[in-house]
Design an enzyme around this catalytic site. Structure first.
Site, PDB file in Angstrom:
ATOM      1  N   ARG A   1      28.530  29.665  42.762  1.00  0.00           N
ATOM      2  CA  ARG A   1      29.238  29.214  41.608  1.00  0.00           C
ATOM      3  C   ARG A   1      30.328  28.160  41.718  1.00  0.00           C
ATOM      4  O   ARG A   1      30.764  27.700  40.620  1.00  0.00           O
ATOM      5  CB  ARG A   1      29.751  30.593  40.583  1.00  0.00           C
ATOM      6  CG  ARG A   1      28.548  31.207  40.218  1.00  0.00           C
ATOM      7  CD  ARG A   1      28.901  32.747  39.596  1.00  0.00           C
ATOM      8  NE  ARG A   1      29.441  33.447  40.720  1.00  0.00           N
ATOM      9  CZ  ARG A   1      29.362  34.846  40.849  1.00  0.00           C
ATOM     10  NH1 ARG A   1      28.802  35.325  39.999  1.00  0.00           N
ATOM     11  NH2 ARG A   1      29.686  35.269  41.984  1.00  0.00           N
TER      12      ARG A   1
ATOM     13  N   GLU B   1      32.907  43.549  53.409  1.00  0.00           N
ATOM     14  CA  GLU B   1      33.080  45.155  53.291  1.00  0.00           C
ATOM     15  C   GLU B   1      31.772  45.661  54.017  1.00  0.00           C
ATOM     16  O   GLU B   1      31.892  46.663  54.459  1.00  0.00           O
ATOM     17  CB  GLU B   1      32.930  45.511  51.891  1.00  0.00           C
ATOM     18  CG  GLU B   1      34.014  45.012  51.010  1.00  0.00           C
ATOM     19  CD  GLU B   1      33.928  45.660  49.625  1.00  0.00           C
ATOM     20  OE1 GLU B   1      33.287  46.676  49.390  1.00  0.00           O
ATOM     21  OE2 GLU B   1      34.382  44.822  48.618  1.00  0.00           O
TER      22      GLU B   1
END
Length: 182
Positions: A70, A107
């Site tokens: 984005r 993560e």
């Protein structure tokens, strides 16, 4: 409700008005902040682009680097608004010529970003943009790539900063400009 951001409460309120919260995406327990409504609203999109350009000043950078994916939307609009070029910082394997790479931890594993080795003229002032700053891993890798490729980071802007994830602290002493901080 009080809205906060580095460009003041009006800019923060504008961004907040076009964020859709999506629970349990991309996995249970995560509240995803979807900025698609902002990108889809022409007047709001123009206003946030103008705010970023106004904050930095069109004379403070030579080129805009957009972080995948984005960030590409922001970089293209800022480039158009200022008459500056745009450089994409891509996920690994997407660029066709010689690249510089930076890997970083997520993560759930690792990821790698790349930029063309010749993307920036030596000493070019680069405004780096993305939609969201979370932990700062992607931003840290991108800013390092810009510098390794010969650019000088003149600014870093995001629409939304998730302050509880401490990305700003990770990027210190580089300045961070966030239109909305939550």
């Amino acid at each position: 409700m009080v809205f906060a951001g580095d460009s003041g409460p009006e800019a923060a309120r504008l961004v907040a008005s076009r964020v859709a919260d999506v629970p349990d995406f991309p996995k249970p327990g995560i509240l995803f902040k979807d900025l698609s409504p902002l990108f889809g609203d022409g007047a709001v999109f123009r206003a946030v682009i103008d705010e970023i350009v106004g904050f930095h000043g069109a004379d403070s950078f030579d080129v805009v680097a957009g972080m995948e994916a984005r960030g590409f939307l922001l970089a293209a609009a800022i480039g158009y608004a200022t008459g500056k070029g745009v450089v994409p910082v891509r996920k690994a394997g997407k660029l066709p010529r010689e690249v510089l790479s930076a890997s970083y931890d997520l993560e759930y594993g690792q990821a790698t970003l790349e930029v063309h080795a010749d993307a920036f003229a030596p000493g070019a002032r680069v405004l780096v943009v993305d939609d969201v700053l979370a932990t700062g891993g992607t931003a840290e890798a991108t800013l390092g790539l810009v510098e390794r490729a010969g650019g000088v980071v003149s600014g870093f802007s995001v629409l939304l900063e998730l302050g509880f994830l401490a990305g700003r602290e990770r990027l210190a002493p580089r300045p961070v400009h966030a239109l909305l901080a939550v």
